[in-house]
Enzyme design. Structure first.
Site, PDB file in Angstrom:
ATOM      1  CG  HIS A 182      -2.031  -0.997   1.111  1.00 41.13           C
ATOM      2  ND1 HIS A 182      -3.328  -0.654   0.798  1.00 41.13           N
ATOM      3  CD2 HIS A 182      -2.026  -2.348   1.218  1.00 41.13           C
ATOM      4  CE1 HIS A 182      -4.071  -1.739   0.742  1.00 41.13           C
ATOM      5  NE2 HIS A 182      -3.303  -2.796   1.002  1.00 41.13           N
ATOM      6  CG  ASP A 197       0.073   9.115   0.698  1.00 38.87           C
ATOM      7  OD1 ASP A 197       0.081   7.976   1.192  1.00 38.87           O
ATOM      8  OD2 ASP A 197      -0.663  10.034   1.113  1.00 38.87           O
TER       9      ASP A 197
HETATM   10  C1  GDG Z   1      -2.105   3.738   3.358  1.00 38.57           C
HETATM   11  C2  GDG Z   1      -1.091   4.435   2.450  1.00 38.57           C
HETATM   12  C3  GDG Z   1      -2.782   4.376   0.607  1.00 38.57           C
HETATM   13  C4  GDG Z   1      -9.058  10.092   7.497  1.00 38.57           C
HETATM   14  N1  GDG Z   1      -9.509  10.919   8.463  1.00 38.57           N
HETATM   15  C5  GDG Z   1     -10.561  10.303   9.036  1.00 38.57           C
HETATM   16  C6  GDG Z   1     -10.758   9.085   8.387  1.00 38.57           C
HETATM   17  N2  GDG Z   1      -9.821   8.980   7.460  1.00 38.57           N
HETATM   18  C7  GDG Z   1      -9.713   7.849   6.522  1.00 38.57           C
HETATM   19  C8  GDG Z   1      -9.928   8.373   5.126  1.00 38.57           C
HETATM   20  C9  GDG Z   1      -9.132   7.401   4.281  1.00 38.57           C
HETATM   21  C10 GDG Z   1      -8.073   6.886   5.239  1.00 38.57           C
HETATM   22  O1  GDG Z   1      -8.422   7.294   6.557  1.00 38.57           O
HETATM   23  C11 GDG Z   1      -6.701   7.464   4.954  1.00 38.57           C
HETATM   24  O2  GDG Z   1      -6.228   6.851   3.790  1.00 38.57           O
HETATM   25  P1  GDG Z   1      -4.965   7.362   2.996  1.00 38.57           P
HETATM   26  O3  GDG Z   1      -4.899   6.639   1.709  1.00 38.57           O
HETATM   27  O4  GDG Z   1      -5.098   8.816   2.769  1.00 38.57           O
HETATM   28  O5  GDG Z   1      -3.705   7.127   3.929  1.00 38.57           O
HETATM   29  P2  GDG Z   1      -3.073   5.914   4.870  1.00 38.57           P
HETATM   30  O6  GDG Z   1      -3.908   5.655   6.058  1.00 38.57           O
HETATM   31  O7  GDG Z   1      -1.677   6.353   5.147  1.00 38.57           O
HETATM   32  O8  GDG Z   1      -3.073   4.608   3.971  1.00 38.57           O
HETATM   33  C12 GDG Z   1      -1.810   5.248   1.391  1.00 38.57           C
HETATM   34  C13 GDG Z   1      -3.663   3.582   1.538  1.00 38.57           C
HETATM   35  O9  GDG Z   1      -2.906   2.864   2.503  1.00 38.57           O
HETATM   36  C14 GDG Z   1      -4.545   2.599   0.775  1.00 38.57           C
HETATM   37  O10 GDG Z   1      -3.778   1.764  -0.014  1.00 38.57           O
HETATM   38  O11 GDG Z   1      -3.603   5.214  -0.187  1.00 38.57           O
HETATM   39  O12 GDG Z   1      -0.871   5.817   0.497  1.00 38.57           O
HETATM   40  O13 GDG Z   1      -0.226   5.272   3.210  1.00 38.57           O
HETATM   41  O14 GDG Z   1      -9.937   6.350   3.861  1.00 38.57           O
HETATM   42  O15 GDG Z   1     -11.291   8.395   4.879  1.00 38.57           O
HETATM   43  N3  GDG Z   1     -11.756   8.251   8.699  1.00 38.57           N
HETATM   44  C15 GDG Z   1     -12.600   8.631   9.697  1.00 38.57           C
HETATM   45  N4  GDG Z   1     -12.442   9.801  10.395  1.00 38.57           N
HETATM   46  C16 GDG Z   1     -11.450  10.652  10.085  1.00 38.57           C
HETATM   47  O16 GDG Z   1     -11.333  11.722  10.713  1.00 38.57           O
HETATM   48  N5  GDG Z   1     -13.625   7.819  10.009  1.00 38.57           N
END
Ligand code: GDG
Length: 483
Positions: A168, A380
């Protein structure tokens, strides 16, 4: 349809002790869970992972937590020390910073590697116990890169039809990867899988470059976007599979009455202002200080923006047990204090800062209410927040400022405003560009981004990965050798 077995560091929820025989269940937040949970709920299968509690696993509360999940759960037990050295240690003080090109943040403590291998073997044993020959085994992410090595050593993998892995986070270029003391055994372990999936072409390119440099006995064969590595008389497929989101679910929830109302209330709290959103887990790879500095720079250099734009920054607490994360929060706090101290008036506060996770409805209301999303990771794998923002803009308005180093930039680049998160002035200028963008231009860009995010959604991602996995049994086509 083959039975799907998902293996990840954590289960999609955490059990926490709240006193004698009292347990709370908290859904996990993060990109992996957001993407994989709806898929497993949809098709059924098994999820193997750690349930969030050190030591013995309380079976009753676990059964209760998973009763309506729609899939089976196999917990992996870890002691406090294992958790510390495997998760906080090797995974998050070595691999995470290194793979995000932040080698100075690494702590190459030798004991961490031993714990990493040992814990990976525990997960491998859970797979060996749960899987049947025809199952599709899909191991996720950087915590579990060593799992297939154990399965091969024990010859269990011969009985399984396909062992697949998806990373990821980004895969680094050779110059960075070569700093890793365990570069050879780690790559060798990765080559024990049958299919290796990455988020972007950039990551595939980097992996292949590392294989060529570190494992000269492995042969890399490529034809267009298909890559095969021949190693130890086996063929390993390598491909990029950009992860998507459950678009319809985000869009439908964003259209709901409850979200519409919260979004209106949010907008009404900031009259005459454009709202700009940043939402991230607390992590130094997400570029939060750089974003705040860019916002400060824009307010300094473009006084007409003062009083007319508000940055809402949500930071979801994460890995706070690691000292670097704790210090990092202090840095964000100080920057927010500085900006608000310098620029606030009696009627306007430039940064609205939340250090907590929002519930889903509230998060969606924020996506919907904000005119601009400002997403600036230093690096990312993908960044799902960018895609979720687009899915929630059912009015087809809204501008997306996105780091060129997010995997999502490969897919969204014609229409997102790409920035270099290390270039503070360029980011500040881009904020102004988004602020001044005509409604017609925003709509055109948002429409095209939404089309892409809708099409290449999470189910498309799973289907393409499973399709690549199901070709494993077939003969691999002849490939041209690349140097
Ligand atoms: C890893 C990789 C890759 C965020 N704030 C809240 C909340 N979120 C949720 C979002 C989103 C998730 O968290 C964050 O996803 P990201 O992709 O931005 O980042 P990582 O957690 O670092 O994920 C990344 C991912 O895996 C998938 O392959 O894209 O590059 O680092 O879904 O919605 N959820 C809630 N409250 C919040 O305040 N409920």
């Amino acid at each position: 349809m083959k039975r799907l077995i998902i293996v990840s560091n954590r289960l999609p929820f955490a059990l926490d002790s709240a006193g004698e025989d009292l347990w709370t269940v908290t859904p996990a937040v993060g990109g992996l869970v957001s993407a994989v949970e709806p898929v497993l709920r949809d098709r059924g299968g098994t999820w193997i992972g750690w349930p969030g509690t050190a030591g013995k696993i309380p079976q009753g509360p676990l059964a209760e937590a998973t009763r309506d999940a729609g899939y089976n759960v196999v917990p992996v037990a870890l002691s406090g020390t294992e958790r510390h050295e495997f998760y906080y240690g090797y995974s998050n003080e070595v691999i995470w910073p290194l793979f995000h090109d932040l080698q100075n943040f690494c702590n190459f403590e030798p004991a961490y590697w031993h714990a990493y291998k040992q814990v990976n073997e525990r997960y491998a044993d859970a797979i060996a116990r749960s899987a049947q020959p025809d199952d599709f085994i899909w191991v996720h992410d950087y915590h579990l890169m060593y799992v297939a090595q154990r399965l091969r050593e024990q010859s269990v993998s011969r009985k399984l039809s396909g062992l697949t892995f998806f990373l990821h986070i980004p895969f680094p270029p050779y110059d960075i990867f070569s700093k890793l003391p365990q570069q050879q055994p780690l790559l060798q372990a990765l080559l024990q899988f049958d299919l290796l999936g990455f988020q972007s072409r950039r990551d595939v390119r980097n992996l292949l470059q590392c294989v060529r440099r570190v494992m000269p006995e492995a042969k890399v064969l490529s034809r267009g976007e298909t890559h095969v590595i021949r190693f130890e008389k086996r063929k390993i497929r390598v491909g990029h599979f950009p992860i998507g989101i459950d678009f319809d679910s985000f869009e439908n929830s964003a259209k709901s009455e409850a979200v519409a109302q919260s979004s209106q209330q949010l907008r009404a709290s900031f009259p005459d202002c454009q709202l700009m959103l940043g939402s991230d887990r607390l992590d130094y790879s997400k570029g939060i200080p750089e974003r705040l500095r860019a916002f400060r720079n824009a307010l300094e250099r473009y006084p007409e923006m003062r009083g007319h734009v508000v940055l809402i920054q949500i930071v979801v607490p994460s890995r706070v047990e690691i000292p670097r994360y704790h210090e990092f929060k202090g840095r964000i706090d100080r920057l927010v204090g500085d900006i608000n101290g310098r620029f606030s008036t009696s009627t306007w506060i430039p940064v609205q800062y939340h250090f907590r996770g929002l519930d889903r409805e509230d998060l969606l209301a924020h996506y919907r209410a904000c005119d601009i999303a400002f997403i600036t990771p230093l690096k990312d794998g993908m960044n799902l927040v960018a895609k979720e923002y687009c899915a929630c803009h059912t009015d087809e308005d809204g501008a997306l400022i996105l780091s060129q180093f997010a995997g999502a930039a490969e897919q969204l680049k014609p229409d997102a405003l790409l920035v270099n998160p290390y270039d503070i002035e360029q980011m500040a200028d881009t904020i102004v560009k988004a602020f001044r963008m005509t409604s017609a231009e925003r709509t055109g860009r948002m429409k095209r981004m939404r089309r892409m995010v809708r099409k290449e959604n999470v189910f498309w991602w799973v289907d393409s990965f499973l399709a690549a996995g199901s070709q494993l049994a077939r003969k691999v086509p002849r490939h041209r050798r690349t140097v």
